[in-house]
Scaffold this motif. Structure first.
Motif: not given
Length: 177
Positions: A73-93
């Motif tokens: 639980f704590l590791g997941n919380y820390i990872e989400n707070k660090l949010a290292l890296g990038y993300t790609t969002l594909t948005v369909n409209l």
């Protein structure tokens, strides 16, 4: 009683360390991964030796497992707070939303727009690459303009060129001046 608390504490430290090591391996940050791997092995051996030394105590084993669960639980919380890296969002409209595209671009996000043929009509797809720490901000902007948009988010492992890298280089130059 003190060994039970120590076991719990070691597990709460161990699992986030393990999580961070894996994240750094995936992100190809081998120096950090090695450091966290060393710490992980040290904590693991120390904690397990306490549990397995002398008489095997059921409460100690249960606390070991409970500490492991709390550490996840704590590791997941820390990872989400660090949010290292990038993300790609594909948005369909369903319809082209120039206000959304303009708002995203005015907020510094690179947006590439594609037009394609859906089952019944033309559809529009936005491709957005951003830092993971800004993903929620982008999602809120999209939700504000297109509450029914279909969104896919994924983490790219490697990319080259483009708007984001140019913007990052400009930011680095401004900071060094």
């Amino acid at each position: 009683m003190s060994s039970i608390l120590l076991i719990f504490l070691l597990q709460i430290i161990l699992v986030p360390t393990l999580s961070l090591r894996i994240i750094f391996v995936v992100k190809n940050m081998s120096v950090f991964a090695s450091i966290f791997g060393f710490l992980e092995a040290l904590i693991y051996v120390f904690g397990l030796s306490i549990v397995l030394s002398g008489e095997q105590s059921i409460p100690e084993m249960l606390v070991y497992a409970l500490g492991f669960a709390a550490g996840i639980f704590l590791g997941n919380y820390i990872e989400n707070k660090l949010a290292l890296g990038y993300t790609t969002l594909t948005v369909n409209l369903m319809n082209m939303n120039t206000d959304l595209v303009s708002t995203l671009r005015n907020n510094g996000f690179g947006v590439t727009v594609f037009e394609g043929m859906g089952k019944d009509s033309v559809r529009y797809q936005l491709q957005i690459l951003t830092k993971r720490s800004l993903e929620e901000k982008v999602l809120h902007m999209i939700e504000e303009y297109e509450p029914h948009a279909f969104i896919i988010s994924y983490e790219p492992r490697r990319f080259k060129g483009g708007y984001l890298l140019k913007a990052m280089k400009r930011t680095k130059k401004k900071k060094s001046l």
